[in-house]
Design an enzyme around this catalytic site. Sequence first.
Site, mmCIF file in Angstrom:
data_model
loop_
_atom_site.group_PDB
_atom_site.id
_atom_site.type_symbol
_atom_site.label_atom_id
_atom_site.label_comp_id
_atom_site.label_asym_id
_atom_site.label_seq_id
_atom_site.Cartn_x
_atom_site.Cartn_y
_atom_site.Cartn_z
ATOM 1 N N SER A 139 -1.703 -2.171 -9.493
ATOM 2 C CA SER A 139 -0.911 -1.162 -10.193
ATOM 3 C C SER A 139 0.560 -1.454 -9.973
ATOM 4 O O SER A 139 0.933 -2.083 -8.959
ATOM 5 C CB SER A 139 -1.236 0.234 -9.659
ATOM 6 O OG SER A 139 -0.358 1.212 -10.194
ATOM 7 N N TYR A 161 -1.812 6.987 -3.079
ATOM 8 C CA TYR A 161 -2.429 6.035 -4.013
ATOM 9 C C TYR A 161 -1.662 4.714 -4.007
ATOM 10 O O TYR A 161 -2.254 3.634 -4.010
ATOM 11 C CB TYR A 161 -2.437 6.629 -5.420
ATOM 12 C CG TYR A 161 -2.840 5.668 -6.508
ATOM 13 C CD1 TYR A 161 -4.170 5.290 -6.676
ATOM 14 C CD2 TYR A 161 -1.885 5.141 -7.384
ATOM 15 C CE1 TYR A 161 -4.542 4.404 -7.682
ATOM 16 C CE2 TYR A 161 -2.248 4.261 -8.385
ATOM 17 C CZ TYR A 161 -3.568 3.895 -8.531
ATOM 18 O OH TYR A 161 -3.935 3.013 -9.524
#
Length: 223
Positions: A131, A143
């Site tokens: 990501s 995250y």
Amino acid sequence: MTVTLITGGSSGIGRATARLLLGKGHRIVVTGRDEARLKAVGQELGVTTAQGDAADFAAVQAAVETALETYGRLDNVVANAGFATHDTLDTGDPERWREMVLTNVLGPTLLVKAALAPLRAARGRIVLLGSVAGVKNTPGNVYSVTKWAVTALAENTRMLLTGDGVGVTLVAPGRVDTPFWDGPVQGPALSDEDVAATIAWVLAQPPGVDVNTVLVRPIGQAV
């Protein structure tokens, strides 16, 4: 024949990747935790399925064995399974973090381990879904911590396997309009098909070419 195993293949990027690669002639095995959704994808796309948790080594090994028993080889793995708790160190639930860390970090690590032998035999490829959050920090984003770990895993794995002819690529998308989000996506976003096309491009590289990191954002995403 090219055989590709995709974790988290019952929705979003995983499902779109399965559909696209199937159209390019790949034989596909998809995994997922939700048996009903996985069965629906298997019937819709005509792909082989292997139900199980990406963070359960026995289930991951079984998925690899399913590919080998069904098709006799395994050329590529795409570690796509993952989710976000959409919280921070201030506001988050540590029990949810545990599940997220296991899925996002342990999951791809187990997939690499389970697939080492057939990928070495095929001189295949590994794609790890990272990501933008794994290359840029935001305040208290747990995250993001898991995706920084995936970034590290990609380079560790590349160093381990490059001498064996196995390619390793980190595909790090920006904002993507998928069920990943709790609600409507805010701001510019890629589609799951956009990311699937990126993965397919990586897997289509000629032998001897190893694309190591692909960072892909929607135009307009500033972060």
